[in-house]
Motif scaffolding. Structure first.
Motif, PDB file in Angstrom:
ATOM      1  N   TRP A 145      51.129  30.137  37.363  1.00 36.89           N
ATOM      2  CA  TRP A 145      49.895  30.913  37.255  1.00 36.89           C
ATOM      3  C   TRP A 145      50.002  32.204  38.050  1.00 36.89           C
ATOM      4  N   GLN A 146      49.366  33.232  37.502  1.00 36.68           N
ATOM      5  CA  GLN A 146      49.216  34.505  38.201  1.00 36.68           C
ATOM      6  C   GLN A 146      47.731  34.691  38.477  1.00 36.68           C
ATOM      7  N   LEU A 147      47.396  35.000  39.718  1.00 29.06           N
ATOM      8  CA  LEU A 147      46.003  35.191  40.124  1.00 29.06           C
ATOM      9  C   LEU A 147      45.753  36.673  40.325  1.00 29.06           C
ATOM     10  N   LEU A 148      44.692  37.163  39.684  1.00 32.33           N
ATOM     11  CA  LEU A 148      44.435  38.604  39.671  1.00 32.33           C
ATOM     12  C   LEU A 148      43.045  38.930  40.212  1.00 32.33           C
ATOM     13  N   ASP A 149      42.913  40.131  40.797  1.00 31.10           N
ATOM     14  CA  ASP A 149      41.590  40.570  41.257  1.00 31.10           C
ATOM     15  C   ASP A 149      40.880  41.315  40.124  1.00 31.10           C
ATOM     16  N   LYS A 150      39.700  41.869  40.411  1.00 32.90           N
ATOM     17  CA  LYS A 150      38.890  42.524  39.373  1.00 32.90           C
ATOM     18  C   LYS A 150      39.591  43.729  38.764  1.00 32.90           C
ATOM     19  N   ALA A 151      40.441  44.369  39.537  1.00 32.17           N
ATOM     20  CA  ALA A 151      41.155  45.545  39.046  1.00 32.17           C
ATOM     21  C   ALA A 151      42.432  45.175  38.300  1.00 32.17           C
ATOM     22  N   GLY A 152      42.683  43.868  38.177  1.00 32.33           N
ATOM     23  CA  GLY A 152      43.885  43.425  37.481  1.00 32.33           C
ATOM     24  C   GLY A 152      45.119  43.382  38.351  1.00 32.33           C
ATOM     25  N   ARG A 153      44.942  43.585  39.674  1.00 34.36           N
ATOM     26  CA  ARG A 153      46.089  43.537  40.589  1.00 34.36           C
ATOM     27  C   ARG A 153      46.415  42.092  40.950  1.00 34.36           C
ATOM     28  N   GLU A 154      47.680  41.818  41.099  1.00 38.90           N
ATOM     29  CA  GLU A 154      48.108  40.453  41.429  1.00 38.90           C
ATOM     30  C   GLU A 154      47.772  40.112  42.874  1.00 38.90           C
TER      31      GLU A 154
END
Length: 413
Positions: A145-154
């Motif tokens: 899994w990749q977890l991302l913030d609201k801006a799409g940053r990892e």
């Protein structure tokens, strides 16, 4: 970038418990929460005997630490008030002695209890705990899994994701397919009061099943410093079908009910009335899938009768830690292997959830509920069963015995 074998979303009781058991097993993990602790959580604030048992499994000293904390009061039982006003007092331990016995339950605000667990988390170097981290999106990758913030940053990547981010979990809805089903969901309100009259000297928690408010119920749970947690809950389907305004009904009950109005006449409300939703364990749902496990409220594991969810979250956290470690050991993150987690959780909680579902259905039949309450006063088996639902006494063996049901209906020990 952060990479861990195991990442836990949500540091409430389920997530914190999972992290602590993983640490006990020597397994590193990343624990993320969008809040900064201490933080409030809307809840009834009651800590059942199951909670104490789960604390002991983490560390034998934790129940004693909780017992001496000024942030809690020890609770010695439950007062059920049937629709006809009949009071059924069910002590957690018959003939308890407050001077020598350890309390079987406690009441503590979630802001304090959750922080109690987090303080234990902070002491464990094997837990990489990050606060104020808002995981807005999760993406499946070949590695996990990749977890991302609201801006799409990892934010981080992991091989196995433990989802413990609560009743409003977007992951549970969008990935695991847990739709909000009004017949298996409870709408609740909670507020705090000071100076409610006639609270139990033994801090019995109160559940009021008021005829005009069924199938909902009202609770009053005593807290430290003369405060009380007061709230109402009702099946979401009933709220919609009956067009119930819960805030209005709460105020009406506390100002007009013949038994409750005098107790609240001089009481002061502390802060706003806040609402929350409870996904109930009255329907068995999948708790896992390829590369993930659902814990606590995110897995819809709340008791359908009492609304209690803390202990079930902690039970799921313990089993999640075990099967997560096994998955890492075997490098097997398939949906088939992770179903072992579902089996473990439902093996522990399944029969109790079904019993609670039966009790919940009684709320649709006031006369039958009155009958049960009246019988319980003279029926030690029934009274004990009601008490055991709030303790960590495994009901499964008792529920397997055919003679138990005869005693439940017709009395006897």
């Amino acid at each position: 970038m952060l990479h861990h074998d195991i990442c836990i979303l949500g540091a409430g009781p389920g997530g914190a418990t999972a992290a602590l058991h993983l640490a006990n097993a020597g397994q590193l993990c990343l624990l993320l929460d969008r809040a900064t602790f201490p933080r409030d959580k809307i809840c009834g604030d009651a800590l059942s005997g199951k909670v104490l048992s789960e604390l002991k499994r983490i560390d034998e000293t934790l129940p004693a630490q909780l017992n001496t904390s000024p942030a809690q009061v020890p609770s010695w039982g439950i007062d059920f008030f049937a629709p006809n006003g009949q009071k059924l007092a069910v002590p957690f331990k018959p003939q308890f002695n407050k001077a020598t016995d350890r309390a079987a339950g406690h009441v503590a605000k979630r802001v304090d209890f959750d922080n109690f667990l987090i303080e234990e988390v902070r002491r464990r170097p094997g837990i990489d705990f990050r606060e104020n981290v808002d995981v807005a999106r999760t993406e499946r990758t070949p590695e996990g899994w990749q977890l991302l913030d609201k801006a799409g940053r990892e934010i981080a990547t992991c091989r196995l994701l433990l989802v413990a981010n609560g009743a409003q979990s977007e992951f549970a809805r969008k990935v695991a397919g847990h739709a909000l089903e009004p017949n298996h969901h409870c709408a609740g309100l909670r507020t705090y009061y000071q100076n409610v009259a006639d609270l139990s000297p033994d801090n019995f928690i109160e559940l009021h099943f008021i005829k005009e408010f069924l199938p909902g119920y009202l609770w009053i749970f005593p807290l430290p410093n003369g405060q009380a947690n007061v709230g109402v809950g009702m099946l979401s389907k009933a709220v919609a079908d009956k067009k119930v305004n819960l805030r209005q009904r709460l105020d009406e009950i506390l100002t007009t009910h013949p038994a409750l109005a005098p107790r609240f006449a001089q009481a002061e409300r502390l802060g706003p009335v806040r609402g929350f939703g409870l996904p109930l364990g009255s329907k068995r749902r999948a708790l896992s899938g390829a590369g993930y496990l659902l814990l606590g409220d995110a897995g819809s594991l709340i008791d359908p009768f009492s609304g209690e969810g803390i202990s079930h979250a902690m039970v799921s956290g313990r089993h999640a830690a075990h099967w997560a470690a096994e998955a890492i050991k075997k490098a097997d993150f398939t949906a088939g292997f992770l179903q072992n987690y579902d089996k473990a959780v439902y093996n522990r909680l399944g029969k109790e959830l079904r019993l609670s579902r039966v009790m919940q259905r009684l709320l649709n039949f006031p006369s039958l509920f009155n009958f049960v309450a009246n019988r319980a006063i003279k029926n030690p088996t029934l009274a004990e069963t009601l008490s055991m639902m709030f303790l960590d006494l495994d009901l499964r063996e008792r529920l397997r015995q055919p003679g138990f049901y005869f005693k439940l209906l017709f009395g006897g020990k």
